[in-house]
Design an enzyme around this catalytic site. Structure first.
Site, mmCIF file in Angstrom:
data_model
loop_
_atom_site.group_PDB
_atom_site.id
_atom_site.type_symbol
_atom_site.label_atom_id
_atom_site.label_comp_id
_atom_site.label_asym_id
_atom_site.label_seq_id
_atom_site.Cartn_x
_atom_site.Cartn_y
_atom_site.Cartn_z
ATOM 1 N N ASP A 165 0.907 -1.130 -0.185
ATOM 2 C CA ASP A 165 0.149 -0.562 0.288
ATOM 3 C C ASP A 165 1.113 1.008 -0.297
ATOM 4 O O ASP A 165 1.313 0.908 0.317
ATOM 5 C CB ASP A 165 -0.867 -0.220 1.478
ATOM 6 C CG ASP A 165 -1.760 1.571 1.512
ATOM 7 O OD1 ASP A 165 -2.706 1.492 0.664
ATOM 8 O OD2 ASP A 165 -1.892 1.643 2.510
ATOM 9 N N GLU A 172 1.348 -0.155 -4.998
ATOM 10 C CA GLU A 172 -0.079 0.961 -5.343
ATOM 11 C C GLU A 172 1.393 2.325 -6.076
ATOM 12 O O GLU A 172 1.689 2.558 -4.876
ATOM 13 C CB GLU A 172 -0.474 0.905 -4.106
ATOM 14 C CG GLU A 172 -2.125 2.141 -4.495
ATOM 15 C CD GLU A 172 -2.570 2.573 -3.759
ATOM 16 O OE1 GLU A 172 -3.878 2.181 -3.345
ATOM 17 O OE2 GLU A 172 -1.951 2.553 -1.942
#
Length: 497
Positions: A231, A255
């Site tokens: 993330d 990400e």
């Protein structure tokens, strides 16, 4: 979760983790089904348990529930799953809801304790059983992690002493809210708001870095994890990631939410793969209506191929927990099939968001985190279950058979064949897509085949043949076509061959 031995054990644990882990090259051939653990399946198997997405609270999905529905996932041809973060998060119903998934507008995941599992999802035995069940089926597991920040809630002082293992404010950057137009601010300031601040870890601090590397090595080893979804990758300095991913010893897919290849691609120099946001965002626009620009999609795809280190290791997706579902963009089944075909055959590792196959229609957070059990998990009728099964079966067959060894690593070539038709060539395969919508048809010509080679449209099981210049004229209706040399299909069982 076992407490880490931290720095003294880092080298030993990292080596062990690497010995157990699947490599990036092994992940190329996988097709990933992304699961929001709280919303996929319950331990009790209920298909009626209420789950109002607007409430933003835990609805009861568990790791045991996922185990019970693995047939549903595997029968569609998926060979890996990606699950939500497994660690303990902050609890209580904040002004942004509960941490059932940990993401809300402008917010990230909400860690509190790295070494304790989220009890809402089950026990340590449940998580181990899930990994074992996947490995027994020959499937991989990717776990979502966050190392950019921790979380707190309320407008009072932050209880740093309760955070594990970083229990002092000295391990965090000083409070400042992110200015998204300034990269230094993106990397060192805080996400969140005054009610749920996300305290940004000081990843320039040697102790923080070493502790994170030791933690991830221990985590991967303890739970036999095959890959990591990372993330907020762009919120941490680039040169942090090589050491972290080396310590993990597994495929890392990060990400980086940007549709600009010049900003996006450099992050692949510091980890194996990235979520392919440029393709996703341009594709969503291109196929939503007949007025969508296929030219823009082809342009960004070409830039990615030229600028990224290896596009075959990018995660190809059309939906996820942060973006609108395709079913909210269009109800045209033909267009939804084009999205699905591009999802699986766009050139990288496919990532399909749970419920995409059931045509869920959530437009944005929190509506795009529906409880899948409320659909009843149908495999027939008005959904894309059979279509995703067909697409995955074809990709799995092509990528695992020795007759086409270069398929997985081949660079995809995008080309417009007309204003409403584009092709994606990857090795010996050619995918034709159209944004014309149901009822439309057009005649186009693709080239680059062998002279007179026999081809199969493996989606319709129709044979055709290239001309004496290697050209292939064909009619395309509203649905995709997928051409592949007939000779390479011999013995595959595809289309009876």
């Amino acid at each position: 979760m076992l407490a880490p031995s931290l720095l003294s054990a880092l080298t030993l644990v990292s080596a062990a983790a690497g010995a157990l882990a699947a490599t990036a090259d092994q992940w190329r051939g996988r097709s990933i089904y992304q699961v929001v653990t709280d919303r996929f399946a319950r331990t009790d198997g209920s298909t009626t348990a209420a789950c109002n997405t607007a409430d933003r609270v835990f609805c009861g999905g568990t790791w045991r529930g996922i185990i019970n529905k693995l047939d549903y996932i595997q029968d569609m041809g998926f060979t890996a799953i990606w699950i939500s973060p497994v660690i303990e998060q902050i609890y209580g119903n904040t002004d942004e809801g509960e941490a059932y998934h940990g993401e809300f507008p402008l917010l990230g995941y909400w860690p509190k304790d790295y070494y304790t599992l989220n009890p809402n999802f089950g026990t340590e035995q449940d998580l181990n059983d899930l990994v074992t069940a996947l490995h027994d089926r020959g499937m991989y597991v990717m776990v979502d992690i966050v190392v950019n920040h921790f979380a707190s809630w309320g407008d009072g002082s932050i209880p740093y002493s309760e955070l594990v293992p970083f229990n002092n404010s000295s391990y965090f950057h000083k409070k400042c809210w992110i200015n998204w137009s300034n990269q230094a601010s993106v990397e060192q300031c805080w996400m969140g708001n005054g009610q749920v601040p996300l305290m940004d870890l000081d990843t320039e601090n040697t102790y923080v870095v070493n502790t994170l590397e030791a933690y991830i090595a221990d985590f991967v080893k303890e739970y036999s994890v095959d890959g990591l979804r990372i993330d907020a990758t762009k919120n941490v300095r680039k040169d942090f990631w090589p050491g972290f991913c080396k310590a993990a010893g597994v495929y890392c897919q990060g990400e980086v939410w940007s549709n600009d290849p010049s900003y996006f691609c450099p992050y692949q120099n510091v980890m194996d793969g990235l979520h392919n946001y440029p393709i996703k965002e341009y594709a969503a626009s291109a196929f939503q209506t007949s007025k969508g620009s296929l030219t823009n999609l082809v342009s960004v795809a070409s830039k990615l191929t030229n600028q990224c280190k290896d596009v075959s290791l990018l995660g190809s997706f059309m939906e996820n927990q942060d973006n609108a579902r395709m079913g909210s963009l269009t109800t045209d089944m033909a267009r939804l099939k084009n999205y699905a075909a591009l999802n699986i055959f766009s050139g990288g590792i496919p990532v399909v968001y749970y419920g995409q196959e059931q045509l869920l229609t959530g437009a944005s957070d929190p509506n795009n985190r529906e409880a899948l059990w409320l659909t009843g998990y149908p495999t027939t009728g008005a959904n894309l279950v059979a279509y995703f099964t067909q697409l995955n079966t074809l990709r799995n067959a092509i990528s695992t058979r020795g007759k086409d060894k270069g398929f997985l690593t081949a660079k995809p070539i995008y080309k417009t064949l007309s204003a409403s038709v584009l092709s994606v060539r990857k090795g010996n395969m050619l995918l034709a897509l159209t944004n014309a919508g149901s009822g439309a048809a057009a005649k186009v010509t693709a080239d680059g085949f062998g002279v007179g080679v026999k081809l199969m449209d493996v989606l319709a099981c129709e044979e055709t043949r290239a001309g004496w210049k290697g050209e292939l004229p064909f009619w395309i209706g509203a649905e995709p076509k997928l051409f592949y040399p007939k000779a390479l299909l011999a013995g595959s069982g595809i289309c009876g061959l």
